[in-house]
Design an enzyme around this catalytic site. Structure first.
Site, PDB file in Angstrom:
ATOM      1  N   HIS A 206       0.864  -1.199   0.000  1.00 17.77           N
ATOM      2  CA  HIS A 206       0.000   0.000   0.000  1.00 17.77           C
ATOM      3  C   HIS A 206       0.895   1.242   0.000  1.00 17.77           C
ATOM      4  O   HIS A 206       1.978   1.249   0.570  1.00 17.77           O
ATOM      5  CB  HIS A 206      -0.940  -0.023   1.217  1.00 17.77           C
ATOM      6  CG  HIS A 206      -2.062  -0.988   1.012  1.00 17.77           C
ATOM      7  ND1 HIS A 206      -3.310  -0.604   0.612  1.00 17.77           N
ATOM      8  CD2 HIS A 206      -2.099  -2.337   1.107  1.00 17.77           C
ATOM      9  CE1 HIS A 206      -4.072  -1.675   0.480  1.00 17.77           C
ATOM     10  NE2 HIS A 206      -3.366  -2.744   0.779  1.00 17.77           N
ATOM     11  N   CYS A 237      -7.882  -1.718   3.390  1.00 18.67           N
ATOM     12  CA  CYS A 237      -8.588  -2.718   4.189  1.00 18.67           C
ATOM     13  C   CYS A 237      -9.575  -2.004   5.104  1.00 18.67           C
ATOM     14  O   CYS A 237      -9.178  -1.171   5.910  1.00 18.67           O
ATOM     15  CB  CYS A 237      -7.590  -3.526   5.011  1.00 18.67           C
ATOM     16  SG  CYS A 237      -8.382  -4.665   6.146  1.00 18.67           S
ATOM     17  N   ASN A 246      -3.521   0.913  -2.745  1.00 17.25           N
ATOM     18  CA  ASN A 246      -2.359   0.134  -3.165  1.00 17.25           C
ATOM     19  C   ASN A 246      -1.479   0.970  -4.087  1.00 17.25           C
ATOM     20  O   ASN A 246      -1.910   1.983  -4.628  1.00 17.25           O
ATOM     21  CB  ASN A 246      -2.811  -1.098  -3.954  1.00 17.25           C
ATOM     22  CG  ASN A 246      -3.412  -2.171  -3.069  1.00 17.25           C
ATOM     23  OD1 ASN A 246      -4.607  -2.252  -2.892  1.00 17.25           O
ATOM     24  ND2 ASN A 246      -2.551  -2.986  -2.497  1.00 17.25           N
TER      25      ASN A 246
HETATM   26  N1  COA Z   1     -18.997 -15.873   2.535  1.00 15.85           N
HETATM   27  C1  COA Z   1     -20.297 -15.585   2.659  1.00 15.85           C
HETATM   28  N2  COA Z   1     -20.959 -15.583   3.826  1.00 15.85           N
HETATM   29  C2  COA Z   1     -20.245 -15.931   4.922  1.00 15.85           C
HETATM   30  C3  COA Z   1     -18.886 -16.244   4.852  1.00 15.85           C
HETATM   31  C4  COA Z   1     -18.257 -16.209   3.595  1.00 15.85           C
HETATM   32  N3  COA Z   1     -16.960 -16.476   3.455  1.00 15.85           N
HETATM   33  N4  COA Z   1     -18.457 -16.538   6.096  1.00 15.85           N
HETATM   34  C5  COA Z   1     -19.498 -16.400   6.915  1.00 15.85           C
HETATM   35  N5  COA Z   1     -20.589 -16.017   6.214  1.00 15.85           N
HETATM   36  C6  COA Z   1     -21.928 -15.730   6.727  1.00 15.85           C
HETATM   37  C7  COA Z   1     -22.514 -16.853   7.551  1.00 15.85           C
HETATM   38  O1  COA Z   1     -23.263 -17.714   6.742  1.00 15.85           O
HETATM   39  C8  COA Z   1     -23.389 -16.121   8.519  1.00 15.85           C
HETATM   40  O2  COA Z   1     -24.572 -15.730   7.872  1.00 15.85           O
HETATM   41  P1  COA Z   1     -25.949 -15.574   8.669  1.00 15.85           P
HETATM   42  O3  COA Z   1     -25.741 -14.475   9.670  1.00 15.85           O
HETATM   43  O4  COA Z   1     -26.915 -15.226   7.602  1.00 15.85           O
HETATM   44  O5  COA Z   1     -26.161 -16.906   9.312  1.00 15.85           O
HETATM   45  C9  COA Z   1     -22.613 -14.852   8.797  1.00 15.85           C
HETATM   46  O6  COA Z   1     -21.788 -14.651   7.651  1.00 15.85           O
HETATM   47  C10 COA Z   1     -21.772 -14.929  10.037  1.00 15.85           C
HETATM   48  O7  COA Z   1     -20.993 -16.106  10.006  1.00 15.85           O
HETATM   49  P2  COA Z   1     -19.772 -16.342  11.013  1.00 15.85           P
HETATM   50  O8  COA Z   1     -19.133 -17.652  10.699  1.00 15.85           O
HETATM   51  O9  COA Z   1     -20.245 -16.119  12.415  1.00 15.85           O
HETATM   52  O10 COA Z   1     -18.781 -15.274  10.570  1.00 15.85           O
HETATM   53  P3  COA Z   1     -18.397 -13.970  11.306  1.00 15.85           P
HETATM   54  O11 COA Z   1     -19.542 -13.070  11.588  1.00 15.85           O
HETATM   55  O12 COA Z   1     -17.509 -14.360  12.441  1.00 15.85           O
HETATM   56  O13 COA Z   1     -17.548 -13.246  10.157  1.00 15.85           O
HETATM   57  C11 COA Z   1     -15.895 -13.308   8.487  1.00 15.85           C
HETATM   58  C12 COA Z   1     -16.241 -13.572   9.906  1.00 15.85           C
HETATM   59  C13 COA Z   1     -14.389 -13.391   8.372  1.00 15.85           C
HETATM   60  C14 COA Z   1     -16.505 -14.356   7.595  1.00 15.85           C
HETATM   61  C15 COA Z   1     -16.416 -11.938   8.025  1.00 15.85           C
HETATM   62  O14 COA Z   1     -16.095 -10.981   8.995  1.00 15.85           O
HETATM   63  C16 COA Z   1     -15.813 -11.534   6.710  1.00 15.85           C
HETATM   64  O15 COA Z   1     -16.166 -12.065   5.657  1.00 15.85           O
HETATM   65  N6  COA Z   1     -14.914 -10.545   6.731  1.00 15.85           N
HETATM   66  C17 COA Z   1     -14.251  -9.995   5.578  1.00 15.85           C
HETATM   67  C18 COA Z   1     -12.768  -9.841   5.855  1.00 15.85           C
HETATM   68  C19 COA Z   1     -12.085  -9.186   4.699  1.00 15.85           C
HETATM   69  O16 COA Z   1     -12.382  -9.415   3.557  1.00 15.85           O
HETATM   70  N7  COA Z   1     -11.131  -8.277   4.998  1.00 15.85           N
HETATM   71  C20 COA Z   1     -10.450  -7.518   4.028  1.00 15.85           C
HETATM   72  C21 COA Z   1      -9.480  -8.292   3.237  1.00 15.85           C
HETATM   73  S1  COA Z   1      -7.921  -8.514   4.015  1.00 15.85           S
HETATM   74 ZN    ZN Z   2      -4.184  -4.708   0.685  1.00 14.35          ZN
END
Ligand code: COA
Ligand code: ZN
Length: 302
Positions: A206, A237, A246
């Site tokens: 970045h 992020c 980036n």
């Molecule tokens: N794709 C789609 N849906 C997802 C998923 C995925 N990879 N992982 C979890 N979910 C859904 C679950 O089905 C659940 O849905 P519901 O509430 O309808 O039942 C909900 O999300 C929560 O699931 P859970 O396992 O408890 O996940 P969480 O709330 O702990 O979330 C992450 C954790 C990591 C999945 C979520 O925060 C996330 O996707 N973050 C994105 C991180 C990211 O991209 N960061 C930037 C890049 S570095």
């Molecule tokens: Zn990045």
């Protein structure tokens, strides 16, 4: 001069930071544009929870579309957990990028898991999908918004070692908040290369502190297998305060082409796509070329 693998990651890192939903056909046009410019590898999306990042809700649809259209390009996507890996596999993606942060605090903020939990999930992903290439993103390698600067390379080597032992041999070292500088990049690349001689190491930078180009070049000169950048200098992020765009793809390609590196990428076509992106997306385009007024200082390049 040597060949450099430049990888476009704007459709993931760039778009994830854009609030307003980008229509799938606009995303596709940008992916088409970078491929037409000569890119061979593109990170197209992330299979994340739509509650966490609504921008990526079309991940499966978009992936099916690009896989149906191109057979000679390496496409990959970020996955934060097993759920994401399964969704990517279901639509036929051949490479995924799980993400784990070097910093415990950022890992919890980003993927709501401890590093130990992420590693356990990674082991499960490796076992369940043996035919998919896994390139492990390691976030906050050079510094973390919560835990501060990198003080020693040892925790990184330890983490890479654990992931290596799971059976994963490709890594992308990410400067998530843009705090790296050339001598640190050099030190880190030399250390990982020495310890894990046969593994793949890519770099993801970045440009927060205007060091993006310099850090990218330093990584290339210290053996990075590929260098990632985002069109227009989009990126960031949402779970790392202070993370800005980036390194801009067109700025990087301009520099590399001018210096005689073989990127295989046509700068003018790339800039054209970057301009299309800027016209169609309400995002923070921090690249330099994209912000140069039309006249008098536009420079074209073969
Ligand atoms: N794709 C789609 N849906 C997802 C998923 C995925 N990879 N992982 C979890 N979910 C859904 C679950 O089905 C659940 O849905 P519901 O509430 O309808 O039942 C909900 O999300 C929560 O699931 P859970 O396992 O408890 O996940 P969480 O709330 O702990 O979330 C992450 C954790 C990591 C999945 C979520 O925060 C996330 O996707 N973050 C994105 C991180 C990211 O991209 N960061 C930037 C890049 S570095
Ligand atoms: Zn990045």
């Amino acid at each position: 001069m040597s060949k450099v693998n430049v990888v476009e990651i704007g459709p993931r890192d760039g778009f994830q930071n854009v609030k307003e939903f980008i229509p799938t056909d606009v995303k596709l046009k940008i992916i088409d544009g970078v491929i037409a410019a000569g890119y061979k590898k593109v990170q197209i999306t992330s299979f994340v929870s739509p509650k966490a990042i609504p921008q990526m809700k079309d991940a499966s649809q978009l992936t099916e579309m690009v896989l149906g259209k191109y057979s000679n390009i390496d496409f990959f996507a970020l996955v934060p957990n097993f759920y994401g890996a399964r969704s990517a596999a279901a639509v036929g993606l051949k490479e995924i990028t799980p993400v784990i942060s070097l910093s415990e605090t950022h890992n919890k903020n980003n993927v709501k898991r401890t590093k130990k939990e992420s590693l356990e999930e990674l082991r499960k992903i490796r076992q369940e999908f043996p035919d998919i290439k896994i390139t492990q993103d390691i976030a906050t390698v050079f510094g973390c918004p919560f835990e501060g600067e990198m003080k020693s390379v040892d925790p990184l080597l330890e983490l890479i070692g654990e992931i290596h032992n799971i059976g994963i041999h490709a890594f992308t070292l990410c400067d998530t908040i843009g705090v790296a500088y050339p001598t640190l990049i050099q030190q880190v690349f030399q250390a990982v290369r020495k310890e894990f001689q046969d593994d793949e190491f890519n770099v993801h930078i970045h440009d927060t502190r205007n060091m993006g180009i310099l850090n990218s070049l330093t990584a290339i000169q210290n053996g990075a297998d590929s260098v990632q950048a985002a069109i227009g200098g989009l990126g960031g992020c949402p779970f790392a305060p202070g993370a800005t765009g980036n390194t801009s793809s067109e700025d990087l390609v301009y520099m590399l082409n001018k210096c005689g590196y073989e990127t295989g990428i046509n700068f003018d076509k790339l800039l054209e796509t970057a301009k299309y992106a800027k016209q169609n997306i309400h995002g923070n385009f921090s690249g330099h070329h994209i912000n140069i007024p039309e006249n008098p200082c536009v420079i074209t390049q073969e």
